[in-house]
Design an enzyme around this catalytic site. Structure first.
Site, PDB file in Angstrom:
ATOM      1  N   SER A  15       0.733  -1.243   0.025  1.00 16.88           N
ATOM      2  CA  SER A  15       0.126   0.051   0.187  1.00 16.88           C
ATOM      3  C   SER A  15       0.969   1.237   0.186  1.00 16.88           C
ATOM      4  O   SER A  15       1.469   1.560   0.930  1.00 16.88           O
ATOM      5  CB  SER A  15      -0.956  -0.034   1.205  1.00 16.88           C
ATOM      6  OG  SER A  15      -1.684   1.260   1.199  1.00 16.88           O
ATOM      7  N   HIS A  40      -0.737  -1.409  -4.261  1.00 16.05           N
ATOM      8  CA  HIS A  40      -2.184  -0.847  -3.903  1.00 16.05           C
ATOM      9  C   HIS A  40      -2.056   0.646  -3.693  1.00 16.05           C
ATOM     10  O   HIS A  40      -1.231   1.330  -2.950  1.00 16.05           O
ATOM     11  CB  HIS A  40      -2.429  -1.374  -2.399  1.00 16.05           C
ATOM     12  CG  HIS A  40      -3.622  -1.132  -1.911  1.00 16.05           C
ATOM     13  ND1 HIS A  40      -5.068  -1.770  -2.186  1.00 16.05           N
ATOM     14  CD2 HIS A  40      -4.264  -0.062  -0.870  1.00 16.05           C
ATOM     15  CE1 HIS A  40      -5.939  -1.416  -1.519  1.00 16.05           C
ATOM     16  NE2 HIS A  40      -5.568  -0.299  -0.683  1.00 16.05           N
ATOM     17  N   ASP A  42      -4.366   3.984  -2.653  1.00 15.14           N
ATOM     18  CA  ASP A  42      -5.093   4.595  -2.081  1.00 15.14           C
ATOM     19  C   ASP A  42      -5.794   5.917  -2.362  1.00 15.14           C
ATOM     20  O   ASP A  42      -5.127   7.057  -2.574  1.00 15.14           O
ATOM     21  CB  ASP A  42      -5.023   4.601  -0.629  1.00 15.14           C
ATOM     22  CG  ASP A  42      -4.951   3.472  -0.054  1.00 15.14           C
ATOM     23  OD1 ASP A  42      -5.923   2.562  -0.026  1.00 15.14           O
ATOM     24  OD2 ASP A  42      -3.891   3.072   0.937  1.00 15.14           O
ATOM     25  N   MET A  44      -8.374   9.079  -1.707  1.00 16.74           N
ATOM     26  CA  MET A  44      -9.379   9.425  -0.725  1.00 16.74           C
ATOM     27  C   MET A  44      -9.932  10.836  -1.244  1.00 16.74           C
ATOM     28  O   MET A  44      -9.168  11.762  -1.617  1.00 16.74           O
ATOM     29  CB  MET A  44      -8.830   9.507   0.336  1.00 16.74           C
ATOM     30  CG  MET A  44      -8.075   8.166   1.281  1.00 16.74           C
ATOM     31  SD  MET A  44      -7.344   8.427   2.667  1.00 16.74           S
ATOM     32  CE  MET A  44      -6.393   7.009   2.800  1.00 16.74           C
ATOM     33  N   HIS A  73      -7.939   1.648  -4.896  1.00 18.37           N
ATOM     34  CA  HIS A  73      -8.693   1.335  -4.125  1.00 18.37           C
ATOM     35  C   HIS A  73      -9.365   2.719  -3.695  1.00 18.37           C
ATOM     36  O   HIS A  73      -8.937   3.840  -2.966  1.00 18.37           O
ATOM     37  CB  HIS A  73      -7.947   0.971  -2.371  1.00 18.37           C
ATOM     38  CG  HIS A  73      -8.828   0.890  -1.349  1.00 18.37           C
ATOM     39  ND1 HIS A  73      -8.224   0.684   0.000  1.00 18.37           N
ATOM     40  CD2 HIS A  73     -10.155   0.805  -0.958  1.00 18.37           C
ATOM     41  CE1 HIS A  73      -9.335   0.875   0.844  1.00 18.37           C
ATOM     42  NE2 HIS A  73     -10.556   0.735   0.102  1.00 18.37           N
ATOM     43  N   MET A  75     -11.604   5.490  -2.122  1.00 12.93           N
ATOM     44  CA  MET A  75     -12.451   5.662  -1.163  1.00 12.93           C
ATOM     45  C   MET A  75     -13.055   7.000  -1.078  1.00 12.93           C
ATOM     46  O   MET A  75     -12.806   8.043  -0.613  1.00 12.93           O
ATOM     47  CB  MET A  75     -11.496   5.750   0.331  1.00 12.93           C
ATOM     48  CG  MET A  75     -11.270   4.248   0.726  1.00 12.93           C
ATOM     49  SD  MET A  75      -9.441   4.268   1.887  1.00 12.93           S
ATOM     50  CE  MET A  75      -8.283   4.433   0.481  1.00 12.93           C
ATOM     51  N   MET A 144     -12.240  -4.225   5.004  1.00 13.77           N
ATOM     52  CA  MET A 144     -11.457  -3.253   5.784  1.00 13.77           C
ATOM     53  C   MET A 144     -11.099  -3.813   7.104  1.00 13.77           C
ATOM     54  O   MET A 144     -12.035  -3.904   8.008  1.00 13.77           O
ATOM     55  CB  MET A 144     -12.001  -2.109   5.705  1.00 13.77           C
ATOM     56  CG  MET A 144     -12.008  -1.202   4.530  1.00 13.77           C
ATOM     57  SD  MET A 144     -10.260  -1.092   3.883  1.00 13.77           S
ATOM     58  CE  MET A 144      -9.439  -0.076   4.925  1.00 13.77           C
ATOM     59  N   ASP A 182      -7.084  -5.087   4.364  1.00  9.55           N
ATOM     60  CA  ASP A 182      -6.711  -3.923   4.290  1.00  9.55           C
ATOM     61  C   ASP A 182      -6.497  -3.330   5.473  1.00  9.55           C
ATOM     62  O   ASP A 182      -7.652  -2.862   6.019  1.00  9.55           O
ATOM     63  CB  ASP A 182      -7.166  -3.276   3.315  1.00  9.55           C
ATOM     64  CG  ASP A 182      -6.236  -1.926   2.891  1.00  9.55           C
ATOM     65  OD1 ASP A 182      -5.291  -1.604   3.521  1.00  9.55           O
ATOM     66  OD2 ASP A 182      -6.597  -1.037   2.300  1.00  9.55           O
TER      67      ASP A 182
END
Ligand code: DX5
Ligand code: ZN
Length: 226
Positions: A15, A40, A42, A44, A73, A75, A144, A182
């Site tokens: 990540s 990975h 992320d 957001m 990912h 979010m 999660m 994760d």
């Protein structure tokens, strides 16, 4: 007897959120030469989760540096709006949150219209039952094991029951769906989740901020499974 075969087939996803961004090029190369199976990434939006992380410009810079698959990912509140652009920027797996999609089946169909695999993620408070209708169409389920939005949190052990239920659901369907976790995944938590049927471990601080370095951090995670 524990099955070593199961452990051997477990993938490691690094990540990027926990990386040293002042040295991003070097950090990515280390992931490339490590035994990690994927990166990975992320995303957001400061709305679905309180923080804002990284987006397309960083993905576009990172993509040419690594040959391994990149899992996006998302979010974010409106994941469907971003499928096309993240595909074009080089995403390989697009994992959205079920809590953020108005019509998860439609979202999965839209992802599958691209070259990307479709992943669905659930937050700690969301019941495993919410994803039961997606088992036949999704490629990855991401549980999660911390509240999404921040790296470096402590693994929530109560998630083991949910992982077990989802693993049973996948097996009874006879589908080869990847089950990922994760949040707070390190050498002291990895084995417990793999025992419950997890096939992909996503880890940030456990890899990028490991005393043994990035390559050593991946090795440590793998050896903790045996
Ligand atoms: C948290 C992110 C994770 C995070 C994991 O919302 O989705 O991918 O980077 O970080 P660690 O492994 O430090 O818990
Ligand atoms: Zn993540």
């Amino acid at each position: 007897m524990e099955s070593n075969k199961k452990f051997k087939s477990c993938k490691i996803s690094a990540s990027l959120l926990a990386a040293d961004f002042s040295n991003l090029h070097k950090e990515i190369i280390e992931i490339e030469i490590s035994k990690a199976n994927e990166l990975h990434f992320d995303v957001m939006d400061g709305h679905f989760v309180p923080n804002i992380s990284m987006g397309l410009p960083i993905l576009e810079s990172v993509r040419p540096l690594i040959n391994k698959p990149i899992d996006i990912h998302m979010m974010v509140s409106n994941p469907d709006n971003h499928i096309k652009v993240f595909n074009e920027a080089g995403g390989d797996i697009f994992t959205f949150h079920i809590e953020a999609s108005k019509d998860p089946i439609k979202t999965i169909e839209r992802i599958k219209e691209t070259k990307m695999l479709a992943g669905v993620s659930i937050k700690p408070d969301t019941s495993y039952k919410e994803i039961s209708g997606l088992i036949n169409i999704v490629d990855r389920i991401l549980v999660m094991t911390v509240e999404p939005g921040l790296g470096g949190q402590k693994f929530i052990p109560e998630m083991l029951g949910k992982i077990k239920k989802i693993s049973e659901m996948i097996n009874s369907n006879g589908k080869s769906i990847d089950l990922a976790v994760d949040g707070g995944i390190k050498s002291d938590t990895a084995k417990s989740v793999v025992k419950y049927g997890v096939s992909t471990l996503i880890a940030g601080t456990g890899i990028f901020q490991n005393k043994k370095g990035i390559v050593g951090g991946v090795e440590e995670l793998i050896s903790s499974l045996y």
